[in-house]
Structure formats: C-alpha cells, structure tokens
Design a protein around this motif. Structure first.
Motif, mmCIF file in Angstrom:
data_model
loop_
_atom_site.group_PDB
_atom_site.id
_atom_site.type_symbol
_atom_site.label_atom_id
_atom_site.label_comp_id
_atom_site.label_asym_id
_atom_site.label_seq_id
_atom_site.Cartn_x
_atom_site.Cartn_y
_atom_site.Cartn_z
ATOM 1 N N LEU A 1 14.529 17.568 -27.293
ATOM 2 C CA LEU A 1 13.702 17.287 -28.460
ATOM 3 C C LEU A 1 14.206 18.677 -29.451
ATOM 4 O O LEU A 1 13.725 18.863 -30.324
ATOM 5 C CB LEU A 1 12.265 17.735 -28.353
ATOM 6 N N ASP A 2 15.273 19.456 -28.993
ATOM 7 C CA ASP A 2 16.007 20.533 -29.720
ATOM 8 C C ASP A 2 14.930 21.515 -30.126
ATOM 9 O O ASP A 2 14.888 21.802 -31.353
ATOM 10 C CB ASP A 2 16.641 20.029 -30.874
ATOM 11 N N THR A 3 14.049 21.867 -29.290
ATOM 12 C CA THR A 3 12.936 23.150 -29.449
ATOM 13 C C THR A 3 12.838 23.942 -28.482
ATOM 14 O O THR A 3 13.454 23.778 -27.527
ATOM 15 C CB THR A 3 11.834 22.522 -30.098
ATOM 16 N N VAL A 4 12.088 24.974 -28.649
ATOM 17 C CA VAL A 4 11.583 25.790 -27.596
ATOM 18 C C VAL A 4 10.627 25.424 -26.684
ATOM 19 O O VAL A 4 9.692 24.699 -26.957
ATOM 20 C CB VAL A 4 11.279 27.283 -28.289
ATOM 21 N N PRO A 5 10.816 25.679 -25.246
ATOM 22 C CA PRO A 5 9.571 25.306 -24.269
ATOM 23 C C PRO A 5 8.050 25.647 -24.733
ATOM 24 O O PRO A 5 7.264 24.874 -24.568
ATOM 25 C CB PRO A 5 9.741 26.043 -23.092
ATOM 26 N N GLU B 1 20.706 11.326 -14.936
ATOM 27 C CA GLU B 1 20.115 11.948 -16.150
ATOM 28 C C GLU B 1 18.589 12.102 -16.257
ATOM 29 O O GLU B 1 18.087 12.833 -16.721
ATOM 30 C CB GLU B 1 20.739 10.838 -17.209
ATOM 31 N N VAL B 2 17.880 11.300 -15.378
ATOM 32 C CA VAL B 2 16.491 11.391 -15.400
ATOM 33 C C VAL B 2 16.004 12.925 -14.581
ATOM 34 O O VAL B 2 15.403 13.411 -15.155
ATOM 35 C CB VAL B 2 15.966 10.169 -14.534
ATOM 36 N N GLN B 3 16.957 13.197 -13.541
ATOM 37 C CA GLN B 3 16.669 14.341 -12.765
ATOM 38 C C GLN B 3 16.991 15.650 -13.468
ATOM 39 O O GLN B 3 16.421 16.644 -13.528
ATOM 40 C CB GLN B 3 17.601 14.210 -11.469
ATOM 41 N N GLU B 4 18.001 15.322 -14.281
ATOM 42 C CA GLU B 4 18.610 16.851 -15.045
ATOM 43 C C GLU B 4 17.858 16.681 -16.365
ATOM 44 O O GLU B 4 18.125 17.578 -16.992
ATOM 45 C CB GLU B 4 20.202 16.555 -15.326
ATOM 46 N N PHE B 5 17.024 15.690 -16.876
ATOM 47 C CA PHE B 5 16.399 15.680 -18.130
ATOM 48 C C PHE B 5 15.482 16.955 -18.284
ATOM 49 O O PHE B 5 14.615 17.387 -17.524
ATOM 50 C CB PHE B 5 15.423 14.443 -18.176
ATOM 51 N N ASP B 6 15.571 17.614 -19.640
ATOM 52 C CA ASP B 6 14.821 18.760 -20.026
ATOM 53 C C ASP B 6 14.259 18.150 -21.174
ATOM 54 O O ASP B 6 15.262 18.185 -22.223
ATOM 55 C CB ASP B 6 15.499 20.073 -20.002
ATOM 56 N N ILE B 7 12.963 18.137 -21.437
ATOM 57 C CA ILE B 7 12.454 17.631 -22.610
ATOM 58 C C ILE B 7 12.710 18.537 -23.835
ATOM 59 O O ILE B 7 12.824 18.256 -24.682
ATOM 60 C CB ILE B 7 10.852 17.557 -22.641
ATOM 61 N N SER C 1 -6.675 7.390 -27.827
ATOM 62 C CA SER C 1 -5.687 7.394 -26.603
ATOM 63 C C SER C 1 -4.605 8.298 -26.881
ATOM 64 O O SER C 1 -4.008 8.589 -28.042
ATOM 65 C CB SER C 1 -5.130 5.940 -26.862
ATOM 66 N N PRO C 2 -3.991 9.001 -25.814
ATOM 67 C CA PRO C 2 -2.973 9.879 -25.982
ATOM 68 C C PRO C 2 -1.655 9.237 -26.349
ATOM 69 O O PRO C 2 -1.437 8.196 -26.121
ATOM 70 C CB PRO C 2 -2.986 10.551 -24.577
ATOM 71 N N ASN C 3 -0.779 9.894 -27.050
ATOM 72 C CA ASN C 3 0.442 9.575 -27.715
ATOM 73 C C ASN C 3 1.312 9.483 -26.432
ATOM 74 O O ASN C 3 1.449 10.299 -25.574
ATOM 75 C CB ASN C 3 0.790 10.450 -28.699
ATOM 76 N N LYS C 4 2.175 8.527 -26.523
ATOM 77 C CA LYS C 4 3.245 8.520 -25.550
ATOM 78 C C LYS C 4 4.790 8.495 -26.150
ATOM 79 O O LYS C 4 5.045 7.970 -27.487
ATOM 80 C CB LYS C 4 2.945 7.227 -24.726
ATOM 81 N N HIS C 5 5.560 9.063 -25.552
ATOM 82 C CA HIS C 5 6.951 9.264 -26.130
ATOM 83 C C HIS C 5 7.745 8.887 -24.699
ATOM 84 O O HIS C 5 8.023 9.674 -23.984
ATOM 85 C CB HIS C 5 7.196 10.872 -26.395
#
Length: 211
Positions: free
Chosen positions: A113-117, A103-109, A90-94
């Motif tokens: 996560l403080d990493t590169v895309p 905040e949802v609309q402006e969210f950038d994963i 089963s796929p992991n969920k975060h």
C-alpha cells in the motif's frame, strides 16, 4: 299497554325455554377454562400505548411535519458521519491477487500500500510514504484522543439509529391516522388485513364513479 307487556314477557320466557342448550354462540370461541372458571379471551392490543396517545392528541398534519423534520435530521447526520466505522456495518474487504505461492508468503501489506505500518489499520486518511515526506499527518494520532473520537462517533451512530426508528414510528402513526380518516367515508369497504404495530389495517373500498 299492560297486556302488551305481559304478552312480550311470556313470548321471551317461551323462547328461553325452547332454546337448545348446545346451540352455538360466539362466546364459545372467545372463552376458555382457567382453573375451572370460564374466562373471556382478551384481544391482543395491536397498537402500542405511544401510538394510541399520539393518535388521540395530534392530527396527521402535525405527525407528518414532525416526521419530515426527523428525516431532515437523519440526512444531516448521515452526511456528517459518512458511515465510517459504523457498528453493524459489514467490514470492508481488500483482496490482493498473486500468481505464485511464494509471493503470498513474502507479501507485506504496508509495502504493497506504500504506507507506514502504523497507518495500515486505517480505512480512511491513509497517506502514502511520498505524501508523508512532503506533508505532516493530518488528524489525531494520540491513542487516547483516537479512543475519545471513536466513542464520540459511536454515540453519533446510536443517535442516528434512534432517529431512524423514531421516523419509522411517525410514518406508521401517520398511516394509521389516515386509515381512520378514510373509514369516515360511507363507501362500502371490506377489511383485507388487520392492523399491526408496524402497519395500519388495509381495506378494500367499493369503486364508485364520481360525477
């Protein structure tokens, strides 16, 4: 002796003449009509040919030894693979929680996560930007190399699946051999459950107090 045999034959002839043609006998429930011809129903084979062959040629100690060896190989494979990216898993969920819709609309994963895309899709070995500034990225990064590693991992999981199925089959065979060994005892027993391809027959033995 001659007259004794003649009397026995006459008794059998009389018994045959007196027999009720509608009398029940077990072949009635084991036969069926196929194109107007009576055919005896063949019982279903509840043992696979591989199990029969193995039971006839090997004893329970050998089967148990092979099963334990297979179980050790399974554990070694599991420790190497760590169940990363397994098919059927089963796929992991975060889940991320926010207070407002903005905040949802402006969210950038990647920012969150403080990493590169480029590393967002990784579920493991995903360093932060601060770590990347200090150290170089470890592991394969070339797409062709990543694809090759993914195929190798898939092959390892297929091998693991085959070994698990083989270990289960060995366990069933060992149980069936042990059941046949137990049936050699003269203790009165009653069959509770029939034998299947996935398990041995189950018998209930009469309790006997041992001296």
């Amino acid at each position: 002796d001659y007259h004794k045999k003649q009397n026995a034959l006459r008794a059998l002839q009389k018994k045959a003449l007196d027999k009720n043609p509608d009398e029940f006998y077990f072949k009635m429930i084991r036969a069926e009509l196929q194109d107007g011809v009576h055919v005896i129903k063949q019982p279903k084979d509840e043992v696979t040919p591989e199990q029969v062959k193995l039971m006839r040629t090997q004893d329970i100690k050998y089967v148990e030894m092979k099963r334990v060896a297979e179980a050790k190989k399974i554990e070694r494979l599991k420790s190497e693979l760590h169940l990363l990216g397994a098919e059927g898993k089963s796929p992991n969920k975060h889940v991320f929680f926010f207070d407002t819709h903005k905040e949802v609309q402006e969210f950038d994963i990647a920012t969150h996560l403080d990493t590169v895309p480029e590393l967002v899709d990784r579920v493991y070995n995903r360093p932060t930007i601060a770590t990347l500034q200090k150290e170089t990225l470890k592991g394969a990064t070339d797409p062709a190399h990543l694809k090759k590693l993914s195929q190798q991992r898939k092959n390892q999981y297929d091998l693991l699946k085959q070994r698990i199925e083989r270990e289960k089959a060995m366990f069933v065979v060992a149980q069936k051999i042990q059941t046949r060994k137990d049936l050699l005892d003269k203790t009165h027993k009653v069959k509770v459950k029939k034998e299947t391809t996935n398990g041995p027959a189950i018998y209930k033995f009469k309790f006997q107090r041992k001296r």
